[in-house]
Design an enzyme around this catalytic site. Structure first.
Site, PDB file in Angstrom:
ATOM      1  N   ALA A 101       0.838  -1.205   0.000  1.00  0.00           N
ATOM      2  CA  ALA A 101       0.000   0.000   0.000  1.00  0.00           C
ATOM      3  C   ALA A 101       0.867   1.247   0.000  1.00  0.00           C
ATOM      4  O   ALA A 101       2.038   1.223   0.388  1.00  0.00           O
ATOM      5  CB  ALA A 101      -0.928   0.007   1.207  1.00  0.00           C
TER       6      ALA A 101
ATOM      7  N   LYS B 126      -5.113   5.985   1.634  1.00  0.00           N
ATOM      8  CA  LYS B 126      -4.281   4.796   1.519  1.00  0.00           C
ATOM      9  C   LYS B 126      -4.794   3.963   0.351  1.00  0.00           C
ATOM     10  O   LYS B 126      -5.959   3.584   0.317  1.00  0.00           O
ATOM     11  CB  LYS B 126      -4.341   3.979   2.806  1.00  0.00           C
ATOM     12  CG  LYS B 126      -3.514   2.697   2.749  1.00  0.00           C
ATOM     13  CD  LYS B 126      -3.590   1.960   4.085  1.00  0.00           C
ATOM     14  CE  LYS B 126      -2.766   0.682   4.040  1.00  0.00           C
ATOM     15  NZ  LYS B 126      -2.798  -0.038   5.323  1.00  0.00           N
TER      16      LYS B 126
ATOM     17  N   ASP C  60      -1.643  -6.252  13.913  1.00  0.00           N
ATOM     18  CA  ASP C  60      -0.291  -5.819  13.539  1.00  0.00           C
ATOM     19  C   ASP C  60       0.132  -4.596  14.348  1.00  0.00           C
ATOM     20  O   ASP C  60       0.510  -3.562  13.799  1.00  0.00           O
ATOM     21  CB  ASP C  60      -0.248  -5.513  12.033  1.00  0.00           C
ATOM     22  CG  ASP C  60       1.195  -5.439  11.517  1.00  0.00           C
ATOM     23  OD1 ASP C  60       2.087  -6.044  12.139  1.00  0.00           O
ATOM     24  OD2 ASP C  60       1.416  -4.772  10.492  1.00  0.00           O
TER      25      ASP C  60
END
Length: 600
Positions: free
Chosen positions: A29, A46, A139
């Site tokens: 990304a 994004k 994450d």
């Protein structure tokens, strides 16, 4: 679908987002600073890169973007919009002017202990909002923590939930490959679904790094690093940074347990324990960690010949050393040695606390339980001494168990007197509003119902509406005029009223046997079983027929019409004198009857 490659700076996405500057670029990304031309504000866009599109689950991406957009928390980067631009999925997020936690660590290596705890607390607050919405981040790492211009207050923003998945749904992107090896939870390495406890593990590793300046497991091979999370326990951060309080170090190791069931269940439980820990740094001599204790080998030299004075001196010296050692040992034992750090018992239940106390050799007392909106029932709410505070070995920790959220069941009050009902609700401080209405079921002053209804659980001080009966509703007398007597009686009974006195009267307009009038009149209020008096028509009043034979026909007609009769005439001659009439003189006939006159 077709995809665009390369830098998209200058592109207009969805006719409104002008991409102005490439902020970050990764393998999957790219993130751009953009201007929302419709709302005239700066946002972050994004986009999934062309290389990241292969095998990309657009439906899952759209679902998660919409779920994250429903989050509203000061420690979570807000998501405003999502879509596809020239084949590349994108998401529009809040633009945060500042830096990443990774940038801060690159500059300072490690943070002050109080600062690390504060930042981690804000991260956990944001994660708990996601966990409550059914999302797992998967994450957590310094690169995904934004710091707003280094300011105070809510300076932390958790970003990049693009790898999140629904907690209660099927894992759509299973496996640990999308997480970062240095922070990945062991269960993800095994390919198991992520849970809130997975985020707890990653956040504990992040806190370890903030406190020590390094992660517990590192190396050039991500696969080997991930396997170490499976095979090794996270060590105490005090092995690297000895100014870290023991209670805080224990909490880090607990939250980074390899077994997810041993960790705090979610970010909120981790945050509560973190808030209870003493985060004051351990004082170090001249700012340096103490040296480890070394065993010193000593050798005693014994003289070869008789030397009484030397021998006595030696004995005296040994005695002095022994006394000093005993005094030092006693002082150490009284001041330090007999104390240890209180372990964390928070969020455990009674049985596990008792078992833990027996295993570790201290006593536990249970004080009166207390209500809590955040700690589940029968789990530890508070402890004294607190986590990490000093406690004598074998000492007593006083524990308060949670009663869970303070709730009260709305009692069954239907049919209860108003004052008695209000007293019952006052026992848990309810804010009562009394409304009144008529009721055929409950008497005046009795409770008809409550809102919330009986049996519902409410917080103390909850707003409760009590409906109190004003007695039976007032009745309205129906219009009975023109009905026959039997019909009028049935109508009154149907309305809950009774027939009172019945009288009769002549009426020129109401047929015989029908109601002329009644009292109370139509539309008047009445109570149940009130009586209504009826006046029944006897029809027109009878009138005596006069003798008009011999009278002038016109005069006779006028006389009869004045009495209310209908007159018809028949003449044989033209003299106009009545010689006969159809009704005999003295006969009583109803008003309005027809009479014939014959004249000649």
């Amino acid at each position: 679908m077709t995809t665009t490659t390369g830098d998209l700076t200058g592109a207009l996405v969805d006719g409104r987002y002008r991409l102005q500057r490439l902020i970050a670029n990764g393998g999957m990304a790219s993130v751009y600073e953009a201007h929302d031309e419709r709302l005239d504000r700066t946002v972050a866009v994004k986009t999934i890169t062309a290389s990241g599109v292969a095998g990309f689950d657009l439906e899952a991406f759209t679902h998660e973007a919409r779920t994250i957009a429903r989050l509203s928390h000061p420690n979570v980067v807000a998501v405003f919009d999502q879509g596809v631009h020239e084949g590349l999925p994108y998401v529009v997020m809040e633009y945060v002017a500042g830096t990443t936690l990774r940038d801060l660590l690159n500059r300072r290596r490690r943070l002050r202990i109080e600062e690390a705890v504060e930042l981690c607390g804000q991260i956990l607050d944001g994660l708990q909002a996601a966990h409550d919405a059914g999302l797992v981040h998967r994450d957590i790492k310094p690169e995904n923590i934004l710091l707003k211009n280094g300011g105070r207050g809510d300076r932390v923003k958790v970003v990049d939930f693009g790898l999140a998945e629904a907690v209660h749904g099927e894992g759509r992107r299973g496996g640990p490959l999308l997480a970062t090896a240095a922070y990945v939870a062991p269960e993800l390495v095994r390919g198991r679904p992520a849970s809130p406890a997975s985020d707890v593990y990653s956040t504990a590793i992040l806190l370890y790094e903030l406190l020590t300046g390094e992660v517990p497991f590192d190396g050039p091979d991500p696969g080997q690093v991930a396997q170490r999370h499976l095979a090794e326990d996270v060590p105490s951060p005090r092995l690297i940074a000895q100014d870290v309080p023991e209670g805080l170090a224990q909490l880090v190791m607990l939250a980074a347990s390899r077994d997810p069931a041993a960790r705090p269940v979610d970010a909120g439980a981790f945050a509560r324990r973190l808030n209870a820990v003493d985060a004051r740094p351990v004082a170090m001599a001249a700012g340096q960690p103490p040296r480890p204790t070394r065993a010193v080998q000593t050798t005693m030299v014994v003289p070869q010949g008789p030397n009484r004075r030397s021998w006595k001196a030696l004995v005296t010296l040994i005695a002095i050393v022994a006394v000093l050692a005993a005094v030092a040992l006693a002082g150490w034992w009284i001041g330090v040695g007999r104390y240890t750090s209180a372990p964390s018992l928070l969020d455990q239940d009674k049985s596990s606390v008792v078992a833990f106390a027996e295993e570790h050799g201290f006593e536990v007392e249970f004080a009166d339980s207390a209500y809590s909106e955040s700690v589940p029932k029968d789990q530890v709410l508070t402890q004294d001494p607190g986590v990490g505070e000093r406690i004598r070995s074998g000492g007593t920790i006083t524990v308060v168990l949670s009663l869970g959220p303070e709730r009260y069941e709305v009692p069954e009050l239907a049919g209860v007197d108003e004052d008695e009902a209000l007293a019952a609700l006052d026992e848990f401080g309810a804010e009562v509003t009394v409304e009144r209405d008529y009721s055929t079921e409950y008497g005046k002053g009795e409770v008809v119902s409550t809102s919330p209804p009986a049996g519902d659980e409410v917080k103390p001080g909850a707003a409760i509406t009590v409906l109190v009966s004003e007695g039976p509703p007032p009745l309205t007398v129906p219009d009975l005029v023109g009905m026959d007597e039997d019909e009028a009686e049935e109508k009154l009974e149907a309305e809950g009223l009774d027939v009172g006195d019945v009288s009769e009267r002549y009426s020129d307009t109401i047929p015989e046997g029908a109601v002329i009038e009644h009292s109370p009149a139509a539309g008047d209020p009445a109570a149940p079983e009130d009586e209504v008096d009826l006046v029944i028509s006897e029809g027109p009043q009878p009138i005596e027929v006069p003798d008009v034979v011999g009278m002038n026909v016109d005069d006779a007609k006028a006389l009869l019409e004045d009495l209310g009769f209908k007159v018809k005439t028949g003449q044989i001659w033209f003299t106009g004198t009545v010689f006969d009439q159809s009704k005999d003189p003295g006969e009583e006939i109803p008003k309005g009857s027809e009479i014939w006159l014959w004249a000649r």
